[in-house]
Design an enzyme around this catalytic site. Structure first.
Site, PDB file in Angstrom:
ATOM      1  N   GLY A 119     104.095  17.161  -1.648  1.00 30.29           N
ATOM      2  CA  GLY A 119     103.616  16.829  -0.313  1.00 30.29           C
ATOM      3  C   GLY A 119     104.156  17.772   0.739  1.00 30.29           C
ATOM      4  O   GLY A 119     104.092  17.474   1.936  1.00 30.29           O
ATOM      5  N   GLU A 169     105.707  18.854  -7.945  1.00 34.49           N
ATOM      6  CA  GLU A 169     104.294  19.021  -8.269  1.00 34.49           C
ATOM      7  C   GLU A 169     103.478  19.377  -7.020  1.00 34.49           C
ATOM      8  O   GLU A 169     102.591  18.635  -6.601  1.00 34.49           O
ATOM      9  CB  GLU A 169     103.749  17.746  -8.928  1.00 34.49           C
ATOM     10  CG  GLU A 169     104.037  16.470  -8.166  1.00 34.49           C
ATOM     11  CD  GLU A 169     103.529  15.231  -8.871  1.00 34.49           C
ATOM     12  OE1 GLU A 169     102.903  14.396  -8.195  1.00 34.49           O
ATOM     13  OE2 GLU A 169     103.757  15.105 -10.085  1.00 34.49           O
ATOM     14  N   PRO A 170     103.738  20.531  -6.422  1.00 32.22           N
ATOM     15  CA  PRO A 170     102.999  20.928  -5.213  1.00 32.22           C
ATOM     16  C   PRO A 170     101.563  21.328  -5.524  1.00 32.22           C
ATOM     17  O   PRO A 170     101.273  21.887  -6.587  1.00 32.22           O
ATOM     18  CB  PRO A 170     103.799  22.126  -4.697  1.00 32.22           C
ATOM     19  CG  PRO A 170     104.436  22.700  -5.924  1.00 32.22           C
ATOM     20  CD  PRO A 170     104.728  21.530  -6.828  1.00 32.22           C
ATOM     21  N   GLY A 171     100.687  21.029  -4.601  1.00 30.36           N
ATOM     22  CA  GLY A 171      99.298  21.475  -4.701  1.00 30.36           C
ATOM     23  C   GLY A 171      98.938  22.251  -3.457  1.00 30.36           C
ATOM     24  O   GLY A 171      98.773  23.467  -3.481  1.00 30.36           O
ATOM     25  N   TYR A 213      89.672  13.705   7.060  1.00 28.80           N
ATOM     26  CA  TYR A 213      91.082  13.542   7.409  1.00 28.80           C
ATOM     27  C   TYR A 213      91.390  13.862   8.877  1.00 28.80           C
ATOM     28  O   TYR A 213      92.557  13.818   9.271  1.00 28.80           O
ATOM     29  CB  TYR A 213      91.952  14.467   6.548  1.00 28.80           C
ATOM     30  CG  TYR A 213      91.993  14.114   5.095  1.00 28.80           C
ATOM     31  CD1 TYR A 213      92.442  12.866   4.664  1.00 28.80           C
ATOM     32  CD2 TYR A 213      91.617  15.031   4.121  1.00 28.80           C
ATOM     33  CE1 TYR A 213      92.502  12.541   3.320  1.00 28.80           C
ATOM     34  CE2 TYR A 213      91.674  14.723   2.769  1.00 28.80           C
ATOM     35  CZ  TYR A 213      92.120  13.478   2.376  1.00 28.80           C
ATOM     36  OH  TYR A 213      92.183  13.164   1.042  1.00 28.80           O
ATOM     37  N   CYS A 248      72.379  16.474   7.653  1.00 31.50           N
ATOM     38  CA  CYS A 248      71.565  15.620   8.523  1.00 31.50           C
ATOM     39  C   CYS A 248      72.292  14.318   8.881  1.00 31.50           C
ATOM     40  O   CYS A 248      71.863  13.219   8.532  1.00 31.50           O
ATOM     41  CB  CYS A 248      70.227  15.314   7.855  1.00 31.50           C
ATOM     42  SG  CYS A 248      69.033  14.572   8.977  1.00 31.50           S
ATOM     43  N   TYR A 266      91.890  21.159  -1.557  1.00 33.99           N
ATOM     44  CA  TYR A 266      91.069  19.983  -1.246  1.00 33.99           C
ATOM     45  C   TYR A 266      89.845  20.346  -0.396  1.00 33.99           C
ATOM     46  O   TYR A 266      89.449  19.588   0.475  1.00 33.99           O
ATOM     47  CB  TYR A 266      91.912  18.910  -0.545  1.00 33.99           C
ATOM     48  CG  TYR A 266      93.133  18.544  -1.333  1.00 33.99           C
ATOM     49  CD1 TYR A 266      93.026  17.763  -2.486  1.00 33.99           C
ATOM     50  CD2 TYR A 266      94.391  19.014  -0.963  1.00 33.99           C
ATOM     51  CE1 TYR A 266      94.154  17.455  -3.233  1.00 33.99           C
ATOM     52  CE2 TYR A 266      95.512  18.706  -1.717  1.00 33.99           C
ATOM     53  CZ  TYR A 266      95.386  17.936  -2.848  1.00 33.99           C
ATOM     54  OH  TYR A 266      96.490  17.635  -3.600  1.00 33.99           O
TER      55      TYR A 266
END
Length: 404
Positions: free
Chosen positions: A224, A261-263, A304, A330, A358
């Protein structure tokens, strides 16, 4: 380690001529830089592992690149497990931490031989009765509020993720009754961590839970870590976190693997989303720059309320004017509202920053639009890693019947 250069030398105009728009571009050198940055701050931990959280971007070429860097893989679905195996990861280099899945999916992961973190008592008990000899990890919810906003805060007491540490007596009872082997403890408080004290509070809770198990092989502290989204934005203080782990964690966990566990931290800043301006539309109070994409390709600002810097690559020295940048979907489809950008003209090329995490992975075919191409740059060479979709891609899974 030197700072990553601001001018990365990517000629986006050449790329758009070659690959068209909309287009995702990833800088593999930046990915490598971020990976080595984490290694730098935790070099003193002898048994330290980085597992790339591949839900951020599951392109198999990016997974293959992480494999070459020495990374493991964090997965959340059996499909991500299968992609990871195809990318060359060994089963024990993959951690599978699902949420709310069926026992049948867990059994597939067991058959594949990967590491598994379980996040609810019901599944733990079922697995314990059926596969007591298969070692598993436990995802603990530390019951703290972490992350940048409520949509990405997953460690609080009402979260659907993990087993609350208040349920530790129930957890231990299931372990004792079934004889299941617990080899790991895991947590993830949320994304975009600003308050490091909150993360450290969760780390202490995780260590307290870990003391209840005698045969642990790893403790996974999640990730995170926040990256900056604009010039003066904050980021997670990895230097301070590294000092804390050196003083507190490494002493306690001498014979246990420490896992992050970084993304987003690894891939977000590497990514650029390139679009072309279709039309400039004036209303009584707003100037819209309408581009050849929408939230079908880039949903984070709508989902978000996230900020992404937008640059006008075609007119970088133009006078700053206020624009609301919108897509061609649309319904409400807004990337930013009244943001100052160098004067935008029809046909200009715009670049969204922080588009590596993401973004494509959350894309869709809404409005029957094609998903875009993906290109990766490494040492100034470009490689196509996903072709742009065509009509046959939309139709190939459909079954046409004459209902009447």
């Amino acid at each position: 380690m030197k700072n990553y250069p601001k001018n990365i030398g990517i000629n986006f105009h050449d790329l758009t001529k070659r690959y068209g728009t909309p287009l995702y571009v990833y800088d593999a050198n930046k990915i490598e830089f971020q990976y080595k940055l984490i290694k730098k701050y935790f070099f003193y931990i002898e048994n330290f592992k980085i597992n790339y959280a591949c839900k951020a971007n599951t392109n198999i070429s990016i997974l293959n690149f992480f494999k070459k860097l020495g990374s493991g893989l964090d997965t959340v679905s059996i499909q991500e497990v299968e992609i990871g195996l195809k990318a060359g990861f060994k089963p024990k280099e993959i951690i599978y931490t699902p949420n709310g899945v069926s026992l049948s999916e867990i059994k597939k992961a067991i058959k594949a031989g990967v590491l598994i973190n379980i996040d609810n008592l019901s599944l733990l008990e079922q697995i314990g009765h059926e596969n007591p000899n298969y070692p598993i990890g436990i995802r603990i919810t530390p019951n703290i509020i972490g992350g940048g906003n409520k949509k990405i805060s997953v460690g609080h007491i009402n979260s659907k993720f993990g087993i609350s540490y208040y349920q530790l007596p129930n957890l231990k009872r299931i372990v004792e009754n079934t004889g299941i082997k617990v080899e790991g403890i895991h947590m993830h408080t949320g994304s975009d961590i600003i308050d490091l004290e909150v993360f450290l509070q969760g780390a202490y809770i995780l260590l307290n839970v870990a003391s209840s198990f005698n045969e642990l092989k790893y403790i996974d502290f999640g990730s995170g870590f926040k990256v900056p989204y604009h010039k003066n934005d904050t980021k997670t203080d990895l230097d301070m976190l590294g000092v804390f782990f050196k003083q507190k964690i490494s002493r306690v966990c001498k014979n246990i693997k420490i896992v992050f566990e970084p993304g987003k931290f690894l891939v977000s800043e590497s990514g650029y989303f390139i679009v072309k301006v279709n039309v400039i539309k004036h209303t009584t109070s707003t100037v819209f720059a309408c581009v050849d994409s929408g939230f079908n390709h880039f949903i984070r600002p709508m989902f978000y309320d996230s900020y992404h810097q937008i640059d006008n690559l075609s007119n970088p020295s133009g006078k700053l004017r206020s624009y609301t940048v919108v897509g061609y979907i649309c319904e409400s489809d807004t990337f930013c509202v009244n943001i100052k950008i160098n004067e935008i003209r029809e046909g200009d090329i715009l670049c969204f920053r922080n588009a590596g995490a993401y973004c494509f992975s959350m894309s869709s075919n809404y409005n029957s639009r094609y998903r875009p191409s993906e290109v990766i740059i490494y040492n100034n060479k470009s490689f196509l890693i996903r072709r742009r979709e065509k009509m046959q891609d939309l139709l190939k899974k459909m079954i046409e019947i004459d209902i009447g």
